[in-house]
Design an enzyme around this catalytic site. Structure first.
Site, PDB file in Angstrom:
ATOM      1  N   SER A 182     -10.838   0.082  -2.187  1.00  0.00           N
ATOM      2  CA  SER A 182     -11.148  -1.246  -3.393  1.00  0.00           C
ATOM      3  C   SER A 182     -10.176  -2.234  -4.180  1.00  0.00           C
ATOM      4  O   SER A 182      -9.500  -2.579  -3.317  1.00  0.00           O
ATOM      5  CB  SER A 182     -12.284  -0.246  -4.470  1.00  0.00           C
ATOM      6  N   ASP A 214      -1.228 -10.170   3.332  1.00  0.00           N
ATOM      7  CA  ASP A 214      -0.762 -12.013   3.146  1.00  0.00           C
ATOM      8  C   ASP A 214       0.002 -12.356   2.257  1.00  0.00           C
ATOM      9  O   ASP A 214       0.204 -13.469   3.646  1.00  0.00           O
ATOM     10  CB  ASP A 214      -2.299 -12.121   2.683  1.00  0.00           C
ATOM     11  N   LYS A 226     -13.304  -1.181   1.950  1.00  0.00           N
ATOM     12  CA  LYS A 226     -14.654  -0.854   0.842  1.00  0.00           C
ATOM     13  C   LYS A 226     -13.855  -2.807  -0.322  1.00  0.00           C
ATOM     14  O   LYS A 226     -13.295  -2.686  -0.740  1.00  0.00           O
ATOM     15  CB  LYS A 226     -14.132  -0.352  -0.691  1.00  0.00           C
TER      16      LYS A 226
END
Length: 355
Positions: A256, A267, A281
């Site tokens: 999460s 990224d 999740k």
């Protein structure tokens, strides 16, 4: 229509059921049924006890004495440290003490979780601990009154013999950013040659806290995209990027909010991920209070990493996969960094030293 049918079933149950069915129980059943029809394990109707539990988890506190414990080679329970200011700390329990008995139960060979649960309990109740102080054979007995303990969400230090800042992030609560800034100041992070951010077994928590934390590790920009019924929204970090060599430790217990931070770093290319694939999740839940003692926890959105990756059910695969012995990982992760046993941490250290 359908509502009429539902009402019909409702009244037939009340009138003809052989069992006595209280009105409130039927209503609870209706609400549970509606939410369960979504087939989403993360959405739930919460009755009063469940709602209280959830609130306690979000605030990061519990009733207990405030000790961090680990298991030694010879399967005794050793105190890693009492949290500052807690009942155990004030009673005089110290790092290195061995807990021999909790109440009347011998602790030899006891699981860590069982020991922790025995020490927990409602604030105001008492627990007796029999302790062998470090380097001293004389047993001491402490009767300690439990209090509300606030779990620190972050710990940190400069790894011994290095200039590397090690930051252990345990969960994301509304306190986390404040805790993190304090630690950065305490260890003087500006002087560090690199940072290791340990999010292994971090189950996540508050979404806005994840964006706050990500801001230290990526340049100003989107940390996460939230996709809901009303469209797509990007949550952007403030300008506070530390711009340091960075390695992030993750594993299957990183979920999460941890995955939001790890995904943002991956990224943006601002750090290397080391460990094993994260939990996966990628859904966001909101809690709507229905009455003062009941609530609806509902998945209201999914999130995508800054480059638009949906990690739900897949997780994030680290740049460098390093497996860890399962028995060891619990022991290593709960506490102070244990370089000699922790192969993932060793890899992180060598990556920072390389560059």
């Amino acid at each position: 229509g359908h509502l009429g049918q539902a009402a019909e079933v409702f009244f037939k149950l009340q009138r003809f059921s052989y069992q006595d069915v209280p009105f409130s129980k039927l209503i609870d059943g209706v609400m549970e049924g509606m939410v369960n029809s979504l087939g989403d394990p993360y959405s739930a109707y919460l009755d009063s006890a469940e709602y209280r539990d959830l609130e306690q988890n979000i605030t990061g506190s519990y009733g207990g004495v405030g000790i961090l414990i680990t298991e030694t080679e010879s399967s005794t329970l050793e105190v890693v440290s009492p949290f500052k200011g807690t009942p155990a700390y004030r009673a005089g329990i110290k790092s290195g003490d061995i807990i021999v008995k909790i109440g009347d139960k011998e602790t030899s060979g006891m699981e860590l979780t069982e020991a922790a649960n025995l020490m927990k309990g409602p604030p105001g109740t008492k627990v007796k601990l029999t302790v062998r102080p470090k380097g001293n054979g004389q047993l001491k007995e402490y009767v300690i009154e439990r209090e509300e303990i606030h779990i620190p969400s972050v710990e940190g230090q400069i790894l011994p013999g290095t200039k590397i800042a090690y930051i252990n992030l345990m969960m994301f609560s509304q306190q986390t950013e404040k805790d993190l800034i304090e630690i950065f100041e305490k260890i003087n992070v500006k002087e560090a040659e690199g940072i290791i951010l340990d999010m292994r077994d971090n189950p996540g928590g508050d979404l806005s806290a994840a964006v706050d934390i990500a801001g230290f590790f990526i340049p100003q920009g989107p940390a996460v995209h939230i996709v809901s019924k009303t469209g797509r929204d990007s949550l952007t970090t403030e300008d506070k990027y530390l711009s340091k060599k960075l390695v992030v430790l993750v594993n299957g217990g990183s979920a999460s909010a941890s995955e939001i931070v790890a995904g943002a770093i991956k990224d943006n290319g601002t750090g290397m991920l080391v460990g094993t694939t994260t939990f996966g999740k990628g859904l966001v839940q909101s809690v709507f209070e229905i009455t003062p003692n009941s609530a609806l926890k509902l998945t209201t959105a999914k999130y995508l990493t800054p480059k638009g990756n949906d990690i739900h059910g897949k997780g994030i695969t680290p740049d460098v996969v390093v497996e860890m012995d399962a028995n060891l990982s619990r022991e290593v992760l709960l506490y102070a960094p244990m370089l000699e046993k922790d192969v993932q941490l060793q890899e992180a250290v060598s990556l920072i030293k390389q560059k």
